[in-house]
Design a protein around this motif. Structure first.
Motif, PDB file in Angstrom:
ATOM      1  N   ILE A 103       0.844  -1.202   0.000  1.00 65.63           N
ATOM      2  CA  ILE A 103       0.000   0.000   0.000  1.00 65.63           C
ATOM      3  C   ILE A 103       0.878   1.249   0.000  1.00 65.63           C
ATOM      4  O   ILE A 103       0.613   2.221  -0.729  1.00 65.63           O
ATOM      5  N   THR A 122       0.805   4.248  -2.801  1.00 70.44           N
ATOM      6  CA  THR A 122       0.219   5.535  -2.408  1.00 70.44           C
ATOM      7  C   THR A 122       1.239   6.573  -1.965  1.00 70.44           C
ATOM      8  O   THR A 122       0.927   7.759  -1.892  1.00 70.44           O
ATOM      9  N   LEU A 124      -6.557  -0.485  -4.887  1.00 69.22           N
ATOM     10  CA  LEU A 124      -6.241   0.931  -4.684  1.00 69.22           C
ATOM     11  C   LEU A 124      -6.629   1.757  -5.905  1.00 69.22           C
ATOM     12  O   LEU A 124      -7.094   2.905  -5.764  1.00 69.22           O
TER      13      LEU A 124
END
Length: 240
Positions: free
Chosen positions: A103, A107, A235
């Motif tokens: 993640i 991000t 995502l």
């Protein structure tokens, strides 16, 4: 006499022409000094062009935090043998941490490991038994790591394993410690068959003033090592 008059007239004409040119030049200069009125379209266009040339500023309110709990990072000196570990590209890593790492890569968020004074058993069976005891006692394990400057984060990804159809009790300590009012919480989870098992609803109850995304990411502990692609797709669907 006639020649003299002609010369005088020519001279007069030249003088009149010079005076006229000076007058026109003065008028032109005075017009350039007049600022456009507020109704003019020209200043708006100029301001817009200047605005697009300004460098982008990094606002603190848009930062992402990825907070996670894994027993593998709370299991003492023998942590590497913990049942909460998996191998990712040949490297042992806590399962929830592995998801958190992916993640973060997608991000650009900052990682935060939820640490507690409890030393969790490395053996899988003993760990589950210990988790059951914590639930029965409604324990609130002491937190030993703290989030600095929580106000700078708008989005908080929060990860944990499912133990006995619930979050680990340290997660209750975590949500009681921090107020996520006005923030967006995005859960992610590692399980052994029970998926989120109602824990997203629990987070909503514990943080009623936060926006809790119901479309969290959950993955079986047996397939964590191969989850990078699924995490990227998830995502992307969320807009990250």
């Amino acid at each position: 006499m006639r020649r003299i008059r002609i010369k005088q007239l020519r001279l007069l004409a030249l003088l009149l022409t010079a005076v006229l040119m000076c007058f026109l030049a003065a008028c032109g200069n005075s017009q350039k000094d007049i600022s456009p009125s507020s109704d003019s379209q020209e200043p708006a266009t100029t301001q817009s062009a200047q605005a697009t040339q300004l460098p982008e500023t990094d606002t603190s309110g848009n930062k992402i935090l990825i907070a996670y709990f894994t027993a593998a990072e709370n299991s003492g000196v023998d942590a590497i043998s913990s049942a909460s570990y998996t191998n990712v590209n040949g490297t042992p890593v806590g399962r929830v941490r592995a998801v958190a790492d992916w993640i973060a890569e997608e991000t650009g968020g900052e990682l935060f490991s939820i640490q507690t004074s409890v030393v969790y058993p490395t053996d899988g069976g003993k760990l589950i038994d210990y988790a059951a005891e914590e639930q029965d006692e409604k324990a609130r394990p002491e937190l030993t790591s703290q989030i600095e400057n929580l106000d700078q984060y708008d989005t908080i990804f929060i990860g944990y394993p499912t133990w006995w159809y619930d979050m680990p009790m340290v997660m209750y300590s975590f949500f009681e410690e921090y107020d996520f009012t006005g923030k967006t919480i995005i859960p992610f989870n590692v399980h052994n068959g029970s998926r989120f098992s109602g824990t997203i609803e629990t987070i909503q109850e514990l943080e009623p003033e936060a926006t809790v995304v119901e479309d969290g990411f959950t993955v079986s502990e047996r397939t964590v090592a191969d989850a990078a692609g699924d995490i990227a797709s998830w995502l992307d669907e969320l807009g990250y």
